[in-house]
Design a protein around this motif. Structure first.
Motif, PDB file in Angstrom:
ATOM      1  N   LYS A  40       0.821  -1.216   0.000  1.00 55.09           N
ATOM      2  CA  LYS A  40       0.000   0.000   0.000  1.00 55.09           C
ATOM      3  C   LYS A  40       0.850   1.258   0.000  1.00 55.09           C
ATOM      4  O   LYS A  40       0.348   2.349   0.236  1.00 55.09           O
ATOM      5  CB  LYS A  40      -0.909  -0.002   1.227  1.00 55.09           C
ATOM      6  CG  LYS A  40      -1.937  -1.106   1.219  1.00 55.09           C
ATOM      7  CD  LYS A  40      -2.834  -1.005   2.421  1.00 55.09           C
ATOM      8  CE  LYS A  40      -3.870  -2.109   2.405  1.00 55.09           C
ATOM      9  NZ  LYS A  40      -4.772  -2.026   3.550  1.00 55.09           N
ATOM     10  N   ALA A  41       2.129   1.117  -0.248  1.00 56.00           N
ATOM     11  CA  ALA A  41       3.047   2.252  -0.184  1.00 56.00           C
ATOM     12  C   ALA A  41       2.988   3.086  -1.464  1.00 56.00           C
ATOM     13  O   ALA A  41       3.827   2.964  -2.342  1.00 56.00           O
ATOM     14  CB  ALA A  41       4.466   1.776   0.080  1.00 56.00           C
ATOM     15  N   LEU A  42       1.988   3.946  -1.568  1.00 56.60           N
ATOM     16  CA  LEU A  42       1.895   4.873  -2.688  1.00 56.60           C
ATOM     17  C   LEU A  42       2.673   6.124  -2.327  1.00 56.60           C
ATOM     18  O   LEU A  42       2.458   6.728  -1.278  1.00 56.60           O
ATOM     19  CB  LEU A  42       0.442   5.233  -2.989  1.00 56.60           C
ATOM     20  CG  LEU A  42      -0.439   4.106  -3.518  1.00 56.60           C
ATOM     21  CD1 LEU A  42      -1.868   4.605  -3.707  1.00 56.60           C
ATOM     22  CD2 LEU A  42       0.110   3.583  -4.837  1.00 56.60           C
ATOM     23  N   ARG A  43       3.587   6.509  -3.205  1.00 56.01           N
ATOM     24  CA  ARG A  43       4.424   7.674  -2.941  1.00 56.01           C
ATOM     25  C   ARG A  43       4.414   8.604  -4.152  1.00 56.01           C
ATOM     26  O   ARG A  43       4.334   8.165  -5.297  1.00 56.01           O
ATOM     27  CB  ARG A  43       5.864   7.269  -2.639  1.00 56.01           C
ATOM     28  CG  ARG A  43       6.021   6.467  -1.364  1.00 56.01           C
ATOM     29  CD  ARG A  43       5.754   7.337  -0.142  1.00 56.01           C
ATOM     30  NE  ARG A  43       5.929   6.622   1.097  1.00 56.01           N
ATOM     31  CZ  ARG A  43       4.940   6.198   1.863  1.00 56.01           C
ATOM     32  NH1 ARG A  43       3.697   6.405   1.489  1.00 56.01           N
ATOM     33  NH2 ARG A  43       5.169   5.571   2.991  1.00 56.01           N
ATOM     34  N   TYR A  44       4.511   9.887  -3.876  1.00 58.01           N
ATOM     35  CA  TYR A  44       4.569  10.909  -4.915  1.00 58.01           C
ATOM     36  C   TYR A  44       6.034  11.314  -5.108  1.00 58.01           C
ATOM     37  O   TYR A  44       6.740  11.578  -4.147  1.00 58.01           O
ATOM     38  CB  TYR A  44       3.737  12.132  -4.519  1.00 58.01           C
ATOM     39  CG  TYR A  44       2.256  11.859  -4.557  1.00 58.01           C
ATOM     40  CD1 TYR A  44       1.504  12.161  -5.682  1.00 58.01           C
ATOM     41  CD2 TYR A  44       1.613  11.283  -3.469  1.00 58.01           C
ATOM     42  CE1 TYR A  44       0.144  11.894  -5.720  1.00 58.01           C
ATOM     43  CE2 TYR A  44       0.258  11.012  -3.501  1.00 58.01           C
ATOM     44  CZ  TYR A  44      -0.479  11.322  -4.633  1.00 58.01           C
ATOM     45  OH  TYR A  44      -1.812  11.058  -4.669  1.00 58.01           O
ATOM     46  N   ASP A  45       6.443  11.364  -6.364  1.00 56.09           N
ATOM     47  CA  ASP A  45       7.815  11.739  -6.704  1.00 56.09           C
ATOM     48  C   ASP A  45       7.921  13.267  -6.683  1.00 56.09           C
ATOM     49  O   ASP A  45       7.135  13.967  -7.325  1.00 56.09           O
ATOM     50  CB  ASP A  45       8.157  11.200  -8.098  1.00 56.09           C
ATOM     51  CG  ASP A  45       9.620  11.342  -8.444  1.00 56.09           C
ATOM     52  OD1 ASP A  45      10.268  12.313  -7.992  1.00 56.09           O
ATOM     53  OD2 ASP A  45      10.130  10.488  -9.181  1.00 56.09           O
ATOM     54  N   LYS A  46       8.892  13.771  -5.960  1.00 60.84           N
ATOM     55  CA  LYS A  46       9.098  15.215  -5.835  1.00 60.84           C
ATOM     56  C   LYS A  46       9.297  15.852  -7.209  1.00 60.84           C
ATOM     57  O   LYS A  46       8.793  16.943  -7.480  1.00 60.84           O
ATOM     58  CB  LYS A  46      10.309  15.486  -4.941  1.00 60.84           C
ATOM     59  CG  LYS A  46      10.640  16.935  -4.761  1.00 60.84           C
ATOM     60  CD  LYS A  46      11.879  17.079  -3.889  1.00 60.84           C
ATOM     61  CE  LYS A  46      12.246  18.509  -3.692  1.00 60.84           C
ATOM     62  NZ  LYS A  46      12.956  19.090  -4.802  1.00 60.84           N
ATOM     63  N   ARG A  47       9.992  15.165  -8.094  1.00 57.33           N
ATOM     64  CA  ARG A  47      10.236  15.719  -9.439  1.00 57.33           C
ATOM     65  C   ARG A  47       8.935  15.859 -10.224  1.00 57.33           C
ATOM     66  O   ARG A  47       8.741  16.839 -10.941  1.00 57.33           O
ATOM     67  CB  ARG A  47      11.224  14.847 -10.189  1.00 57.33           C
ATOM     68  CG  ARG A  47      12.606  14.867  -9.571  1.00 57.33           C
ATOM     69  CD  ARG A  47      13.533  13.913 -10.273  1.00 57.33           C
ATOM     70  NE  ARG A  47      14.778  13.793  -9.536  1.00 57.33           N
ATOM     71  CZ  ARG A  47      15.664  12.855  -9.747  1.00 57.33           C
ATOM     72  NH1 ARG A  47      15.461  11.938 -10.679  1.00 57.33           N
ATOM     73  NH2 ARG A  47      16.776  12.808  -9.041  1.00 57.33           N
ATOM     74  N   ASP A  48       8.033  14.867 -10.101  1.00 54.22           N
ATOM     75  CA  ASP A  48       6.730  14.957 -10.771  1.00 54.22           C
ATOM     76  C   ASP A  48       5.916  16.120 -10.203  1.00 54.22           C
ATOM     77  O   ASP A  48       5.246  16.845 -10.946  1.00 54.22           O
ATOM     78  CB  ASP A  48       5.946  13.653 -10.603  1.00 54.22           C
ATOM     79  CG  ASP A  48       6.577  12.486 -11.349  1.00 54.22           C
ATOM     80  OD1 ASP A  48       7.374  12.731 -12.282  1.00 54.22           O
ATOM     81  OD2 ASP A  48       6.273  11.338 -10.998  1.00 54.22           O
ATOM     82  N   LEU A  49       5.971  16.286  -8.883  1.00 48.75           N
ATOM     83  CA  LEU A  49       5.249  17.395  -8.254  1.00 48.75           C
ATOM     84  C   LEU A  49       5.798  18.738  -8.725  1.00 48.75           C
ATOM     85  O   LEU A  49       5.036  19.673  -9.007  1.00 48.75           O
ATOM     86  CB  LEU A  49       5.319  17.292  -6.729  1.00 48.75           C
ATOM     87  CG  LEU A  49       4.602  16.098  -6.112  1.00 48.75           C
ATOM     88  CD1 LEU A  49       4.948  15.976  -4.632  1.00 48.75           C
ATOM     89  CD2 LEU A  49       3.098  16.205  -6.298  1.00 48.75           C
ATOM     90  N   ASP A  50       7.121  18.826  -8.841  1.00 47.04           N
ATOM     91  CA  ASP A  50       7.733  20.069  -9.324  1.00 47.04           C
ATOM     92  C   ASP A  50       7.298  20.381 -10.753  1.00 47.04           C
ATOM     93  O   ASP A  50       6.988  21.531 -11.087  1.00 47.04           O
ATOM     94  CB  ASP A  50       9.260  19.985  -9.247  1.00 47.04           C
ATOM     95  CG  ASP A  50       9.786  20.047  -7.823  1.00 47.04           C
ATOM     96  OD1 ASP A  50       9.060  20.538  -6.927  1.00 47.04           O
ATOM     97  OD2 ASP A  50      10.928  19.601  -7.598  1.00 47.04           O
ATOM     98  N   ARG A  51       7.256  19.344 -11.613  1.00 48.75           N
ATOM     99  CA  ARG A  51       6.804  19.552 -12.997  1.00 48.75           C
ATOM    100  C   ARG A  51       5.352  20.006 -13.030  1.00 48.75           C
ATOM    101  O   ARG A  51       4.981  20.893 -13.806  1.00 48.75           O
ATOM    102  CB  ARG A  51       6.992  18.272 -13.811  1.00 48.75           C
ATOM    103  CG  ARG A  51       8.401  18.089 -14.329  1.00 48.75           C
ATOM    104  CD  ARG A  51       8.482  16.978 -15.371  1.00 48.75           C
ATOM    105  NE  ARG A  51       8.265  15.655 -14.799  1.00 48.75           N
ATOM    106  CZ  ARG A  51       9.217  14.917 -14.250  1.00 48.75           C
ATOM    107  NH1 ARG A  51      10.441  15.358 -14.188  1.00 48.75           N
ATOM    108  NH2 ARG A  51       8.946  13.723 -13.768  1.00 48.75           N
ATOM    109  N   TRP A  52       4.515  19.409 -12.167  1.00 52.48           N
ATOM    110  CA  TRP A  52       3.105  19.793 -12.111  1.00 52.48           C
ATOM    111  C   TRP A  52       2.958  21.248 -11.662  1.00 52.48           C
ATOM    112  O   TRP A  52       2.204  22.012 -12.258  1.00 52.48           O
ATOM    113  CB  TRP A  52       2.348  18.854 -11.170  1.00 52.48           C
ATOM    114  CG  TRP A  52       0.933  19.275 -10.924  1.00 52.48           C
ATOM    115  CD1 TRP A  52      -0.091  19.259 -11.833  1.00 52.48           C
ATOM    116  CD2 TRP A  52       0.390  19.789  -9.717  1.00 52.48           C
ATOM    117  NE1 TRP A  52      -1.244  19.731 -11.253  1.00 52.48           N
ATOM    118  CE2 TRP A  52      -0.977  20.061  -9.951  1.00 52.48           C
ATOM    119  CE3 TRP A  52       0.914  20.037  -8.456  1.00 52.48           C
ATOM    120  CZ2 TRP A  52      -1.812  20.581  -8.972  1.00 52.48           C
ATOM    121  CZ3 TRP A  52       0.075  20.546  -7.481  1.00 52.48           C
ATOM    122  CH2 TRP A  52      -1.267  20.815  -7.743  1.00 52.48           C
TER     123      TRP A  52
END
Length: 100
Positions: free
Chosen positions: A68-80
């Motif tokens: 259940k370890a869903l994680r958000y990538d900091k690089r993807d968040l920065d691009r968004w």
């Protein structure tokens, strides 16, 4: 007894001088490793959004790191975030519905 102004030492200077002589000087080495993958709550905080608002408006897909370890990538968040700033957001019907 009063001292000449040139020889006067402030109370703080006296305390610091005595502390240095008795305690020595301590160095503190701190190493900080920046996290790349974040939980949903951490990602919302990173973006400066309440968790409820983050779920609705962020179209970044989390990465499943097993179980259940869903994680958000900091690089993807920065691009968004950068896309939001420039107005390059996908406003197609499918993209809007996928965010709901």
């Amino acid at each position: 007894m009063s001292y000449p102004l040139a020889c006067a030492e402030t109370f703080d200077q006296t305390i610091n001088r005595k502390a240095d002589r008795h305690m020595g000087i301590a160095n503190l080495n701190i190493s900080v490793t920046e996290k790349r993958m974040m939980s949903e709550a951490e990602a919302a905080s990173y973006c400066g959004l309440p968790a409820k608002h983050f779920k609705v408006c962020c179209n970044v897909q989390p990465v499943n790191l097993g179980g259940k370890a869903l994680r958000y990538d900091k690089r993807d968040l920065d691009r968004w975030i950068d896309a939001e700033k420039t107005g390059d957001v996908d406003t197609s019907r499918e993209a809007i519905l996928s965010r709901l």
